[in-house]
Enzyme design. Structure first.
Site, PDB file in Angstrom:
ATOM      1  N   CYS A 145       2.135   3.236  11.920  1.00  0.00           N
ATOM      2  CA  CYS A 145       3.081   2.741  10.926  1.00  0.00           C
ATOM      3  C   CYS A 145       3.422   3.888   9.979  1.00  0.00           C
ATOM      4  O   CYS A 145       2.774   4.937  10.016  1.00  0.00           O
ATOM      5  CB  CYS A 145       2.504   1.558  10.159  1.00  0.00           C
ATOM      6  SG  CYS A 145       1.146   1.968   9.044  1.00  0.00           S
TER       7      CYS A 145
ATOM      8  N   HIS B 177       0.844  -1.201   0.000  1.00  0.00           N
ATOM      9  CA  HIS B 177       0.000   0.000   0.000  1.00  0.00           C
ATOM     10  C   HIS B 177       0.870   1.238   0.000  1.00  0.00           C
ATOM     11  O   HIS B 177       2.041   1.205   0.367  1.00  0.00           O
ATOM     12  CB  HIS B 177      -0.930   0.013   1.209  1.00  0.00           C
ATOM     13  CG  HIS B 177      -0.212  -0.044   2.526  1.00  0.00           C
ATOM     14  ND1 HIS B 177       0.240  -1.227   3.067  1.00  0.00           N
ATOM     15  CD2 HIS B 177       0.145   0.920   3.406  1.00  0.00           C
ATOM     16  CE1 HIS B 177       0.833  -0.992   4.222  1.00  0.00           C
ATOM     17  NE2 HIS B 177       0.801   0.309   4.453  1.00  0.00           N
TER      18      HIS B 177
END
Length: 706
Positions: free
Chosen positions: A208, A65
């Site tokens: 993250c 992603h």
């Protein structure tokens, strides 16, 4: 989510052998629907995100992603691979692959929906349904939440399908926990008076680098593990859509803290004074039960982090270095970061002052340093007056170098209270001719003095005036005494000895020094070793009349620093098939970065292939540094790359030295990359039909970094 994934974005027979090929196959579907405008640019962004941290998860899931300017709207593509694709998970290849594409400016609502998908992936029934679904339309509907996974008798599981509220459940849980906490006596650790034992309470933070997938999967994993073990877990997800702070009452009532993150935790000081487990975000996804066990063990032993009450206001007791670093760092690491803090703030003064001084010399000649003050004599139509103006402004900027260095070393150690003694100590270092060595010592001493004062027991009546009056007064007095009376003279003598040694360098000694500095400049490409060499060079020219040896050192350092990015750019041009698409794209930017003396332009190449790129760069840098010293090239400006060539002594030979190093590094990189065994079988193909050397061989569990 209905517009994010359709049947056209699903491939239930994904035949890719590598993660690059899998991402390409799914991305091509996005391009066909107009969701992605530039395939290669988007894949470069995906690869850059993958380089930060593998996106494979235990349980056979891969979630490549990124956020990219080449994405027109948030999009999700799904692929199912019978053979599996290695995304770096510890338990093997992934058979369920989700490619998540978010625009660079994706709105919060879309990101929340994507985050909801990430939470679903922690639901075993959901992933089992995806493995058994028979057609693309059904798979897309299942992911959209239109056909939720059957879960009779378990309504809390079906609630895990698409939740556009994102963290709303977390907030509700926090409110319930806060209410429960109000009923528990402060200080209670396990049982209310006359009532049943309350569960162990944990607050957690997950984050993250991208803040889209791992952040929310880690949160879901921790919450699920908490339910299984009878532990209350409330998670604050610090994702791309921002974050909602946990209620202070929830944090106060918590018995322990889990920080699962790969980027710095925002407002970390809120969790000080509690048993804390600090780890990476993937640990929370893969082994949440172990983390819960660790924090319970710490609570049982009474292990807590340092309380925030004694630190500077708003810092939670953490200095700037500690807030930006990891827990448990050793003293050597902290010392390096303290010094780099000072250097990073000093470098802009070096660049501005040095370039202004160099321009003054270029316009007015080398006698411009004897010009009278422009306050007394300035003629608008005379070039010499403008040259004198530039020179004198640059001299003023240079006068800040040592105080800024010392001040921000102290700032890195002790936060804002360290600034006053640091700047005072740095100014004293200039006054007593202790130079940069004096500035380094003054910064470290200032930070240590402030930390010592902060640890002293202070009456409550004086705490209000500590940061404004007491700490600046006492620390400045102590640092001034030490610099003037105790250590100033020895440091000044050491500085003078180093200057004399530099002035005496000639012949082979100068060439060897140039080679050493070239090696250092190319060792970590803008990192600590690189900065040591650069600071050593700028220290020599940070005076009104630098010596010839100091200017030679500055020239050698800048030339060597230009070599790695220029060499990578040249290598991607002459042998592009040895590099993947992302590297070839980075090579175009490396031309400009290298020409501008920005060594960091080679970092993407070094990160992808360190064992070939870094040694090759060091050899080329050493050649350039040695040749520059041998040719006697000089430089008064500390930065600028080829744009300050007119200010360089012996400019033609200087360019020859740079070209020689670039050619050496390019040749070594090409030879070393060419020695790798080609990928056999159905290997991933790079653009133009060439084999992508970054693709691993079929069947390999992990890509070979070397």
């Amino acid at each position: 989510m209905s517009d994010m994934i359709t049947a056209d974005l699903v491939d239930l027979d994904l035949s890719a052998d590598t993660k690059e090929a899998a991402a390409r196959a799914l991305a091509e579907r996005m391009v066909a629907l107009g969701r992605v405008t530039d395939l290669e640019g988007f894949l470069a962004d995906v690869a850059a995100r993958e380089a930060q941290m593998p996106t494979g998860l235990d349980g056979g899931i891969g979630i490549p992603h990124c956020r990219s300017e080449h994405v027109t709207e948030p999009t999700l593509a799904f692929g199912r691979s019978a053979a599996g694709v290695d995304f770096g998970a510890a338990d093997g290849p992934a058979d369920l692959i989700f490619l998540i594409a978010a625009p660079a400016g994706a709105d919060d609502a879309h990101l929340t929906i994507l985050s909801s998908l990430a939470r679903q992936l922690m639901n075993a029934e959901f992933t089992a349904a995806l493995r058994s679904v028979g057609d693309a339309a059904s798979a897309a509907a299942l992911i959209r939440g239109e056909e939720p996974t059957p879960a009779e008798g378990a309504p809390e599981e079906t609630g895990d399908t698409v939740d556009t509220g994102g963290t709303a459940d977390t907030a509700d849980t926090g409110a319930v926990s806060a209410a429960a906490s109000a009923e528990t006596a402060p200080g209670s650790t396990g049982q209310d008076s006359g009532g049943p034992a309350r569960p162990f309470r944990i607050v957690a933070v997950t984050s993250c680098p991208t803040g889209i997938a791992h952040t929310y999967m880690a949160a879901e994993s921790l919450e699920n593990a908490g339910r299984e073990e009878g532990v209350e877990v409330v998670v604050e997800t610090q994702g791309s859509a921002g974050f909602t702070r946990l209620d202070p009452a929830v944090i106060a009532a918590a018995d322990g803290v889990i920080l699962a993150h790969d980027v710095a935790v925002r407002e970390k000081d809120r969790f000080a004074g509690k048993p804390t487990v600090d780890t990476g975000v993937k640990a929370a996804i893969n082994r949440p039960g172990e983390l819960i066990g660790e924090v319970r063990d710490k609570a049982a032993r009474g292990e807590v982090t340092a309380a925030a009450a004694d630190g500077p206001a708003g810092s939670g007791g953490a200095t700037p270095v500690e807030r930006g670093g990891e827990s448990g760092e050793g003293y050597g690491t902290k010392l390096r970061k303290w010094l780099m803090s000072g250097v990073s703030y000093m470098v802009p003064f070096v660049a501005a002052g040095g370039l202004l001084i160099a321009l003054g010399f270029a316009i007015g000649g080398y006698e411009i340093n004897k010009a009278p003050s422009v306050m007394d004599h300035f003629v608008w139509t005379q070039a010499d007056s403008w040259a004198a103006l530039l020179f004198q402004i640059g001299g003023v900027a240079f006068a800040f170098l040592v105080p800024v260095l010392a001040g921000y070393i102290a700032y890195g150690m002790a936060d804002r209270p360290g600034l006053v003694p640091g700047f005072v100590g740095g100014s004293i270092a200039l006054t007593i001719n202790a130079g940069f060595l004096g500035g380094l010592a003054a910064g470290l001493i200032s930070g240590a003095v402030v930390l010592a004062i902060q640890r002293a027991p202070i009456p409550k009546a004086l705490r209000g005036i500590m940061p404004v009056v007491v700490i600046p007064l006492v620390s400045a007095a102590v640092v001034g005494f030490l610099m003037f009376v105790v250590i100033g003279k020895p440091i000044a003598s050491a500085q003078e000895g180093m200057t004399d040694w530099l002035n005496g360098l000639s012949g082979a000694n100068a060439v060897l020094l140039g080679a050493l500095l070239g090696l250092m400049m190319c060792f970590d490409l803008g990192g600590p070793v690189n900065k040591v060499a650069y600071t050593f060079a700028t220290a020599g020219i940070a005076v009104a009349s630098p010596s010839d040896s100091a200017m030679k050192i500055m020239a050698a350092v800048m030339a060597a620093g230009m070599v790695p990015p220029l060499a990578m750019a040249l290598a991607t041009t002459v042998r592009g098939r040895l590099f993947n698409a992302a590297e070839r794209e980075n090579g175009k930017a490396a031309w400009v970065l290298g020409a501008s003396f920005i060594s960091e332009g080679a970092i993407p190449f070094a990160a992808a292939d360190p064992l070939r790129v870094i040694p090759s760069s060091m050899v080329g840098g050493a050649v350039t540094g040695a040749l520059s010293m041998a040719f006697g090239a000089t430089l008064r400006a500390p930065h600028g790359g080829i744009f300050v060539v007119p200010l360089i002594g012996n400019p033609l030979l200087y360019l020859v030295a740079i070209a020689a190093g670039v050619c050496v590094t390019t040749a070594l990189v090409i030879v070393l990359k060419g020695l790798r065994k080609p990928v056999t079988g159905t290997s991933a193909q790079g653009p133009g039909g060439g084999t992508d050397p970054s693709a691993p061989t079929p069947g390999a569990k992990q890509p070979v970094a070397a």
